[in-house]
Write an enzyme that holds these catalytic residues in place. Structure first.
Site: not given
Length: 434
Positions: A210, A293, A318, A370, A394
């Site tokens: 990422e 998270e 999540d 996300s 994000k």
């Protein structure tokens, strides 16, 4: 206007794995959407259909999902003559045709590709930007630019280092606009690169899936320390806060947690949920940590509930919620978390994503839109976050084009909105109250 043609193909995501891309044609032109893919996937996610033919792409091909679009979904949608602005009607039809609980017949990647393309076509049909069309579908009269959560240090299943926790993020909440938030984020990122290079050598500045750095550190606290130093060096101590995605399901072992899960197994080092919660609390005390998270496993309900009740920070679900309206009901009732992570490919359609978002927001939760770790150049989620007014997104570090594609689209949207642009800033958890 109804659909003239739909064609799906295999393309490649940012990890070199095949994924689904869908071209949809109306009289207004071509609308293209590509589907992302996750590395640390929750067990309750909708099924991403892979071919499992080991002789081709090591089993990761998506020709079956592509075939379902071209041979089954496309002819059905074209013959029904439904207007592309009728998102819910089209999504419902695909779900009924699939008929399974988790989209295992066609694959969530097949259904979502079409659903996203339909949404883009719907915006063009109405002659409005995509974010405005999404806002209309969600019943939002206003739109809001989000605070970006930049994942600048990678660990967990996203990186080859020893770090257990998956993402360490910076959120420029003190910025005045999205444009300024991008500048602050980029400056902190470059300062972080220098800090890591000085401390661990040039090799340590290689980037993960990422775009974040993956230095070979073992202690999660060390990652937070690096962020604190970089934020300070950039001169933004008063403007930048920290977020984490622990992805604890990845290192959950027999009711306990293994913070050194990438080393050979040793049950004697496992820690209890309470010990892990205490570790988070020590982080919250020592660092400007405002969002955590997946702090626990997706089925460790009691740990979630206890933690959320005792900390004042944002606790994001999540793997716990997998963007599924049916999975959100229980944590809402039990107060297991207070923010939904919204990932369109976890549930597999635009309509259900909107339902999940509305359900979370109506219960006072925050919502963070996300990306996935396997991304494409598709920018749909940039428009999605603005239209849904969630106030936070994000989509990786300010590095790697598949990440910047989304951030750059948000810059364009802010510019287009001009004086009407509103930036969530410090109200990112509940941006409606300004």
């Amino acid at each position: 206007m109804s659909i003239l043609k739909i064609f799906a193909r295999e393309i490649f995501d940012s990890r070199g794995n095949p994924t689904v891309e869908v071209d949809l044609y109306t009289s207004k032109g071509l609308f293209r959407a590509a589907v992302p893919s996750g590395a640390s996937t929750g067990i309750y996610e909708a099924l991403e259909l892979r071919d499992n033919d080991k002789t081709r792409f090591l089993g990761k091909g998506v020709s079956k999902a592509v075939g379902h679009v071209n041979k089954t979904i496309a002819p059905a949608l074209i013959s029904k003559n439904i207007n592309v602005v009728e998102q819910e009607k089209i999504d419902k039809l695909m779900l009924e045709m699939d008929g399974s609980e988790n989209k295992s017949k066609f694959g969530a990647n097949a259904i979502l590709g079409v659903s996203l393309a339909v949404c883009k076509a719907g915006a063009a049909e109405k002659g409005v930007p995509l974010y405005r069309h999404i806002a209309d579908l969600a019943g939002n009269p206003e739109v809001i630019l989000p605070v970006p959560a930049f994942n600048v240090i990678n660990g967990g299943s996203h990186a080859g280092n020893k770090l257990a926790m998956q993402e360490f993020m910076i959120l420029p909440v003190g910025a005045e606009s999205f444009k300024e938030a991008m500048r602050i984020g980029a400056e902190v990122y470059h300062n972080l690169k220098n800090v890591i290079k000085e401390k661990y050598g040039k090799d340590a500045t290689n980037v993960g899936d990422e775009g974040g750095f993956a230095p070979n550190i073992l202690e999660d606290k060390e990652a937070l320390e690096l962020l604190k130093t970089a934020i300070s060096k950039a001169g933004y101590t008063d403007k930048v806060v920290i977020g984490m995605d622990v992805a604890a399901s990845e290192f959950y072992r027999d009711g306990k947690y293994d913070l050194d899960f990438k080393s050979p197994d040793d049950p004697s080092r496992y820690i209890t949920p309470d010990q892990l919660a205490d570790l988070y609390k020590s982080f919250i005390k020592s660092y400007p940590l405002v969002s955590v998270e997946d702090p626990f496993d997706q089925d460790d309900w009691s740990a979630w509930k206890k933690f959320t009740a005792t900390v004042g920070v944002q606790v994001v679900g999540d793997d716990l919620t997998v963007t599924n309206p049916k999975r959100i009901a229980k944590p809402v009732e039990e107060k297991s978390c207070n923010c939904l992570l919204l990932q369109v490919n976890q549930i597999g359609s635009v309509t259900e994503s909107l339902q999940a978002c509305k359900l979370a927001q109506s219960n006072g939760w925050g919502v963070m839109v996300s990306h996935r770790s396997g991304e494409t150049e598709d920018t749909f989620i940039a428009d999605l976050v603005v239209g849904l007014c969630t106030g936070q997104i994000k989509t990786g570090a300010p590095c790697r084009s598949e990440r910047l594609a989304k951030y750059n689209q948000l810059l364009r949207i802010e510019e287009e909105l001009g004086s009407k642009a509103r930036f969530a800033g410090r109200n990112f958890r509940n941006p409606r109250i300004n």
